[in-house]
Motif scaffolding. Structure first.
Motif, mmCIF file in Angstrom:
data_model
loop_
_atom_site.group_PDB
_atom_site.id
_atom_site.type_symbol
_atom_site.label_atom_id
_atom_site.label_comp_id
_atom_site.label_asym_id
_atom_site.label_seq_id
_atom_site.Cartn_x
_atom_site.Cartn_y
_atom_site.Cartn_z
ATOM 1 N N THR A 61 0.853 -1.186 0.000
ATOM 2 C CA THR A 61 0.000 0.000 0.000
ATOM 3 C C THR A 61 0.891 1.239 0.000
ATOM 4 O O THR A 61 2.030 1.178 0.488
ATOM 5 C CB THR A 61 -0.865 0.049 1.273
ATOM 6 N N PRO A 62 0.410 2.367 -0.494
ATOM 7 C CA PRO A 62 1.201 3.597 -0.340
ATOM 8 C C PRO A 62 1.505 3.816 1.144
ATOM 9 O O PRO A 62 0.609 3.696 1.990
ATOM 10 C CB PRO A 62 0.266 4.671 -0.901
ATOM 11 N N GLY A 63 2.752 4.081 1.464
ATOM 12 C CA GLY A 63 3.168 4.218 2.865
ATOM 13 C C GLY A 63 3.569 2.903 3.488
ATOM 14 O O GLY A 63 4.076 2.860 4.608
ATOM 15 N N GLY A 64 3.331 1.793 2.763
ATOM 16 C CA GLY A 64 3.722 0.472 3.274
ATOM 17 C C GLY A 64 5.235 0.306 3.267
ATOM 18 O O GLY A 64 5.951 1.038 2.576
ATOM 19 N N GLU A 65 5.715 -0.657 4.028
ATOM 20 C CA GLU A 65 7.166 -0.773 4.227
ATOM 21 C C GLU A 65 7.673 -2.191 3.979
ATOM 22 O O GLU A 65 6.992 -3.165 4.302
ATOM 23 C CB GLU A 65 7.496 -0.361 5.671
ATOM 24 N N MET A 66 8.870 -2.276 3.423
ATOM 25 C CA MET A 66 9.523 -3.576 3.238
ATOM 26 C C MET A 66 10.794 -3.622 4.068
ATOM 27 O O MET A 66 11.599 -2.683 4.035
ATOM 28 C CB MET A 66 9.855 -3.809 1.765
ATOM 29 N N GLY A 74 11.662 2.698 -6.755
ATOM 30 C CA GLY A 74 10.723 3.709 -6.285
ATOM 31 C C GLY A 74 10.566 3.783 -4.778
ATOM 32 O O GLY A 74 9.833 4.632 -4.268
ATOM 33 N N PHE A 75 11.204 2.867 -4.070
ATOM 34 C CA PHE A 75 11.143 2.929 -2.606
ATOM 35 C C PHE A 75 11.809 4.225 -2.121
ATOM 36 O O PHE A 75 12.761 4.714 -2.735
ATOM 37 C CB PHE A 75 11.882 1.743 -1.972
ATOM 38 N N VAL A 76 11.296 4.762 -1.014
ATOM 39 C CA VAL A 76 11.900 5.965 -0.412
ATOM 40 C C VAL A 76 12.299 5.642 1.029
ATOM 41 O O VAL A 76 11.959 4.576 1.550
ATOM 42 C CB VAL A 76 10.927 7.166 -0.433
ATOM 43 N N ASP A 77 12.999 6.585 1.641
ATOM 44 C CA ASP A 77 13.495 6.404 3.024
ATOM 45 C C ASP A 77 14.246 5.081 3.157
ATOM 46 O O ASP A 77 14.089 4.358 4.147
ATOM 47 C CB ASP A 77 12.339 6.429 4.039
ATOM 48 N N VAL A 78 15.048 4.756 2.148
ATOM 49 C CA VAL A 78 15.769 3.474 2.158
ATOM 50 C C VAL A 78 16.997 3.589 3.058
ATOM 51 O O VAL A 78 17.757 4.561 2.972
ATOM 52 C CB VAL A 78 16.189 3.074 0.723
ATOM 53 N N GLU A 79 17.157 2.606 3.898
ATOM 54 C CA GLU A 79 18.322 2.572 4.806
ATOM 55 C C GLU A 79 18.900 1.168 4.800
ATOM 56 O O GLU A 79 18.184 0.195 4.572
ATOM 57 C CB GLU A 79 17.897 2.907 6.240
ATOM 58 N N ARG A 123 30.267 -8.369 12.459
ATOM 59 C CA ARG A 123 30.526 -9.093 11.211
ATOM 60 C C ARG A 123 29.377 -8.934 10.213
ATOM 61 O O ARG A 123 29.156 -9.767 9.346
ATOM 62 C CB ARG A 123 30.832 -10.570 11.468
ATOM 63 N N GLY A 124 28.600 -7.845 10.387
ATOM 64 C CA GLY A 124 27.655 -7.445 9.355
ATOM 65 C C GLY A 124 26.342 -8.197 9.276
ATOM 66 O O GLY A 124 25.582 -8.016 8.322
ATOM 67 N N TYR A 125 26.037 -9.051 10.248
ATOM 68 C CA TYR A 125 24.796 -9.821 10.166
ATOM 69 C C TYR A 125 24.046 -9.787 11.487
ATOM 70 O O TYR A 125 24.681 -9.913 12.524
ATOM 71 C CB TYR A 125 25.100 -11.275 9.789
ATOM 72 N N PRO A 126 22.731 -9.657 11.464
ATOM 73 C CA PRO A 126 21.837 -9.478 10.331
ATOM 74 C C PRO A 126 22.067 -8.135 9.617
ATOM 75 O O PRO A 126 22.272 -7.119 10.286
ATOM 76 C CB PRO A 126 20.441 -9.490 10.965
ATOM 77 N N TRP A 127 22.012 -8.155 8.292
ATOM 78 C CA TRP A 127 22.160 -6.959 7.475
ATOM 79 C C TRP A 127 20.760 -6.553 7.009
ATOM 80 O O TRP A 127 20.112 -7.277 6.273
ATOM 81 C CB TRP A 127 23.080 -7.227 6.278
ATOM 82 N N VAL A 128 20.303 -5.401 7.495
ATOM 83 C CA VAL A 128 18.931 -4.956 7.233
ATOM 84 C C VAL A 128 18.921 -3.901 6.132
ATOM 85 O O VAL A 128 19.740 -2.986 6.143
ATOM 86 C CB VAL A 128 18.290 -4.375 8.517
ATOM 87 N N THR A 129 18.017 -4.068 5.183
ATOM 88 C CA THR A 129 17.743 -3.026 4.188
ATOM 89 C C THR A 129 16.238 -2.787 4.251
ATOM 90 O O THR A 129 15.462 -3.740 4.189
ATOM 91 C CB THR A 129 18.131 -3.496 2.766
ATOM 92 N N ARG A 130 15.848 -1.540 4.437
ATOM 93 C CA ARG A 130 14.412 -1.263 4.552
ATOM 94 C C ARG A 130 14.038 -0.014 3.762
ATOM 95 O O ARG A 130 14.873 0.886 3.582
ATOM 96 C CB ARG A 130 13.996 -1.122 6.022
ATOM 97 N N GLY A 131 12.799 0.029 3.310
ATOM 98 C CA GLY A 131 12.334 1.186 2.546
ATOM 99 C C GLY A 131 10.817 1.218 2.490
ATOM 100 O O GLY A 131 10.152 0.201 2.730
ATOM 101 N N ARG A 132 10.276 2.399 2.183
ATOM 102 C CA ARG A 132 8.814 2.572 2.134
ATOM 103 C C ARG A 132 8.372 2.823 0.688
ATOM 104 O O ARG A 132 9.125 3.383 -0.104
ATOM 105 C CB ARG A 132 8.407 3.827 2.907
ATOM 106 N N LYS A 133 7.136 2.461 0.430
ATOM 107 C CA LYS A 133 6.505 2.881 -0.826
ATOM 108 C C LYS A 133 5.942 4.289 -0.576
ATOM 109 O O LYS A 133 5.307 4.509 0.473
ATOM 110 C CB LYS A 133 5.364 1.927 -1.179
ATOM 111 N N PRO A 134 6.178 5.247 -1.462
ATOM 112 C CA PRO A 134 5.718 6.628 -1.187
ATOM 113 C C PRO A 134 4.219 6.681 -0.899
ATOM 114 O O PRO A 134 3.435 5.951 -1.513
ATOM 115 C CB PRO A 134 6.046 7.381 -2.473
#
Lengths: 362, 102
Positions: free
Chosen positions: A286-291, A338-343, A350-361
């Protein structure tokens, strides 16, 4: 809970101890040996910059030559491979020794409601997936009908629980890690959450704890893993819907889920499939939804020795796409889609868990 | 779908034969642990049933015939293992003498 016979239990516990030794004592010595090499500082600086896959291959080749000078590293890798094979060489006979008990349990606790398990016998397995002996398991995810008890009563508690394999650091708590990853959702008012490549009910089970009222849906290619997840979900009352589907073409409608969680999935698919999956998840959000994604870290985020260790899994632990996945930039891919606020960031050392997250505008 | 996992062609320790020896060594280490685990469990269960006292078992010093039996077995084991790379031949008489050794 059904336990293993003494021989199976003790044999698997030995594997856990050997892997722990290899990943702590030998690994620490290998780190020290690497740091003492004249090329170490330059390699470390070089590994900080993001480059394409072909440059990574060349860099990793040079780093491997330096890393392999360490006797501790060579033995560390020997034991890692040996344990990787022995997990199945020991756990399959140990599980077979309890087959009758497992089958009785499954018969007694068989879910009455099958509406939350949607298998598709006509689903065509993608060529990149079919025939892979994932993690050295003969036949892959669907090769053994007692895979779930084999992990629950054997490999899980006796070997994996101690950490020290692939990107998972030694002595870490893999249960807590999963909960911490789900906590990375900035959005907390979820109505529907989807997990591509869910396997069983492990990650969605954590979602149930953190989002008690959300509708949870998991998709996967493997019918064996989906059946196992459904069995556990129904037994524990987790109320999760499992659907056999390709995560690049899922049954969800456009703009229909608030959250997508992806746990240790993308290193098990080629980068082109990862891109299609991210596009598909963007479509259903959904718009504003997050992965939120957790996967092994990219090569650019770890030191050269850890990068060589991660790369090693590709040819030595039946992870054909591990190196390709660690060479790409998931955050950049998400922004391009098209994801925004990606981090992107690591939750532990040692880098794990490695999190990548972003929102749908919105 | 394939159900066979092959070993990689490249040795981990520089030479395939060295990998083979280490595989045997590690397999034996696993077997040794399984046996030690079983003996410890056995002692625990026997003690719970008041058949043996684990402290008495640890303090026990073999004497007489039992001590001789253990010495014979120990020497035979040392000869078999340490002597394995040095044995150039074997014959019936030597083998027949081992009949009494467990």
């Amino acid at each position: 809970m059904i336990t293993l016979k003494q021989r199976g239990r003790a044999g698997l516990q030995f594997l856990g101890s050997l892997q722990h030794y290899s990943s702590s004592v030998l690994r620490d010595q290998a780190e020290a040996d690497f740091a003492a090499q004249p090329e170490a500082a330059n390699l470390a600086e070089e590994f900080n910059s993001d480059v394409g896959p072909s440059v990574w291959r060349e860099r990793l080749g040079r780093a491997r030559e330096v890393v392999e000078r360490s006797k501790a590293y060579r033995y560390n890798r020997f034991y890692q491979r040996w344990v990787g094979e022995q997990n199945y060489i020991r756990a399959i006979p140990a599980t077979e020794a309890r087959r009758a008990e497992w089958q009785s349990l499954v018969a007694a606790k068989a879910p009455k409601d099958h509406s939350r398990l949607q298998l598709d016998p006509n689903l065509e397995m993608p060529s990149w997936y079919d025939g892979v002996e994932w993690h050295l398991e003969p036949g892959g995810w669907d090769g053994y009908d007692l895979t779930q008890p084999m992990f629950m009563a054997g490999i899980g508690p006796h070997v994996f629980a101690l950490g020290g394999y692939a990107a998972v650091d030694v002595d870490c708590n893999i249960r807590e890690q999963r909960a911490r990853v789900v906590e990375q959702f900035r959005k907390r008012d979820m109505k529907r959450i989807y997990e591509p490549g869910c396997g069983g009910a492990t990650t969605l089970g954590v979602c149930r704890q953190q989002f008690p009222d959300a509708e949870l849906i998991g998709g996967d290619l493997s019918p064996a893993l989906l059946r196992g997840g459904h069995f556990i979900s129904e037994m524990l009352g987790l109320d999760i819907t499992f659907r056999q589907e390709d995560c690049t073409k899922v049954a969800e409608r456009d703009n229909s889920v608030d959250g997508v969680i992806s746990y240790a999935l993308h290193h098990e698919m080629p980068p082109a499939v990862t891109e299609k999956t991210l596009r598909e998840m963007f479509r259903i959000l959904t718009p504003g939804g997050e992965m939120v994604i957790n996967d092994p870290p990219p090569f650019r985020a770890v030191n050269p020795l850890q990068a060589v260790v991660l790369d090693w899994d590709t040819d030595n632990r039946a992870e054909p796409y591990f190196s390709a996945a660690a060479s790409i930039n998931l955050a950049k891919m998400m922004r391009e889609i098209g994801f925004v606020d990606v981090e992107e960031y690591a939750l532990e050392k040692r880098g794990y868990p490695w999190v990548t997250r972003g929102r749908k505008p919105s | 779908m394939s159900r066979t996992v092959e070993r990689p062609a490249r040795p981990y320790l520089g030479q395939m034969e060295l990998d083979d020896v280490m595989r045997m060594n590690t397999e034996l280490l696993a077997e040794l642990w399984i046996l030690r685990d079983r003996v410890t469990v056995l002692e625990h269960m026997l003690e719970e049933k008041k058949v043996v006292d684990r402290k008495a078992l640890s303090d026990f010093v073999p004497q007489g015939e039992l001590a001789k039996e253990l010495e014979r077995e120990r020497s035979a084991l040392v000869n078999r293992v340490a002597g394995a790379p040095h044995a150039k031949s074997y014959d019936f008489e030597t083998l027949a003498k081992q009949a009494e050794i467990g």
